[in-house]
Design an enzyme around this catalytic site. Structure first.
Site, PDB file in Angstrom:
ATOM      1  CG  ASP A   9     -26.933 -24.646  22.266  1.00  0.00           C
ATOM      2  OD1 ASP A   9     -26.133 -24.415  21.319  1.00  0.00           O
ATOM      3  OD2 ASP A   9     -27.761 -23.860  22.659  1.00  0.00           O
ATOM      4  N   GLY A  31     -28.363 -23.321  10.593  1.00  0.00           N
ATOM      5  CA  GLY A  31     -27.801 -24.511  11.595  1.00  0.00           C
ATOM      6  C   GLY A  31     -26.822 -24.028  12.513  1.00  0.00           C
ATOM      7  CB  VAL A  32     -23.583 -25.462  13.543  1.00  0.00           C
ATOM      8  CG1 VAL A  32     -22.264 -25.105  14.649  1.00  0.00           C
ATOM      9  CG2 VAL A  32     -24.081 -26.768  14.047  1.00  0.00           C
ATOM     10  CG  ASP A  33     -22.453 -20.265   9.714  1.00  0.00           C
ATOM     11  OD1 ASP A  33     -21.825 -19.417  10.470  1.00  0.00           O
ATOM     12  OD2 ASP A  33     -22.322 -20.128   8.726  1.00  0.00           O
ATOM     13  CB  SER A 116     -19.602 -31.594   6.041  1.00  0.00           C
ATOM     14  OG  SER A 116     -18.810 -30.495   5.522  1.00  0.00           O
TER      15      SER A 116
END
Length: 173
Positions: A9, A31-33, A116
């Site tokens: 994480d 997602g990550v954002d 990406s």
């Protein structure tokens, strides 16, 4: 100099900065954002609103707020369009832009996601060698850089980066 590949994480990594694979608004997403925005708290969104977005291939720095990282470096990766729209060059520019922020702010450690390769659809087997190449280049030109961690989402993502690291010429940092 140390490059570490881990599955885990990103929002739990203690570093001078973590990298957010952001969308161009910088106002959060999936997602990550989304995970970074949730973990950092509402102050991150408030600061991002002042930045006026970010063009693809560039990077902007904010504070880390409630994250264990002191800063977040937001970069906007390319959306995969089959590889015919300079996606690989744009992805390399993301890493270069992040490392320009690292240099400008005197940071010594940074943690990346796989930029990406989630919602933006960039094939991880094509993205990983670009990431490894740009990280190695940053170690070569930034004497203050001590540690880069790449935090991967799944065992398959980790394996793709391990393959890229072992296949790339040069020392496994």
């Amino acid at each position: 100099m140390k490059l570490e590949l881990i599955q885990g994480d990103l929002t739990k990594v203690a570093a001078d900065a973590i990298v957010n694979a952001a969308n161009s608004s910088l106002l959060g997403g999936g997602g990550v954002d989304g995970a970074i925005h949730r973990a950092a708290g509402p102050e991150l969104l408030a600061e991002c609103r002042l930045l006026g977005g970010c063009p693809t291939g560039q990077a902007k720095l904010t504070k880390g707020y409630r994250l264990p990282a002191r800063h977040v470096i937001h970069t906007v990766g390319p959306v995969w369009q089959g590889g015919t729209h300079s996606e690989e060059a744009t992805l390399a520019r993301c890493y270069k832009s992040v490392f320009a922020q690292v240099q400008a702010h005197g940071l010594r450690s940074v943690a990346f996601p796989s930029i990406s390769t989630g919602r933006f659809g960039f094939p991880i087997d094509r993205a990983a060698p670009i990431a490894v190449r740009e990280i190695r280049a940053a170690f070569a030109r930034l004497p203050q850089l001590e540690k880069v961690t790449v935090v991967l989402f799944s065992p398959w993502d980790l394996e793709a980066y391990q393959r890229a690291l072992s296949a790339a010429p040069g020392e496994n940092v």
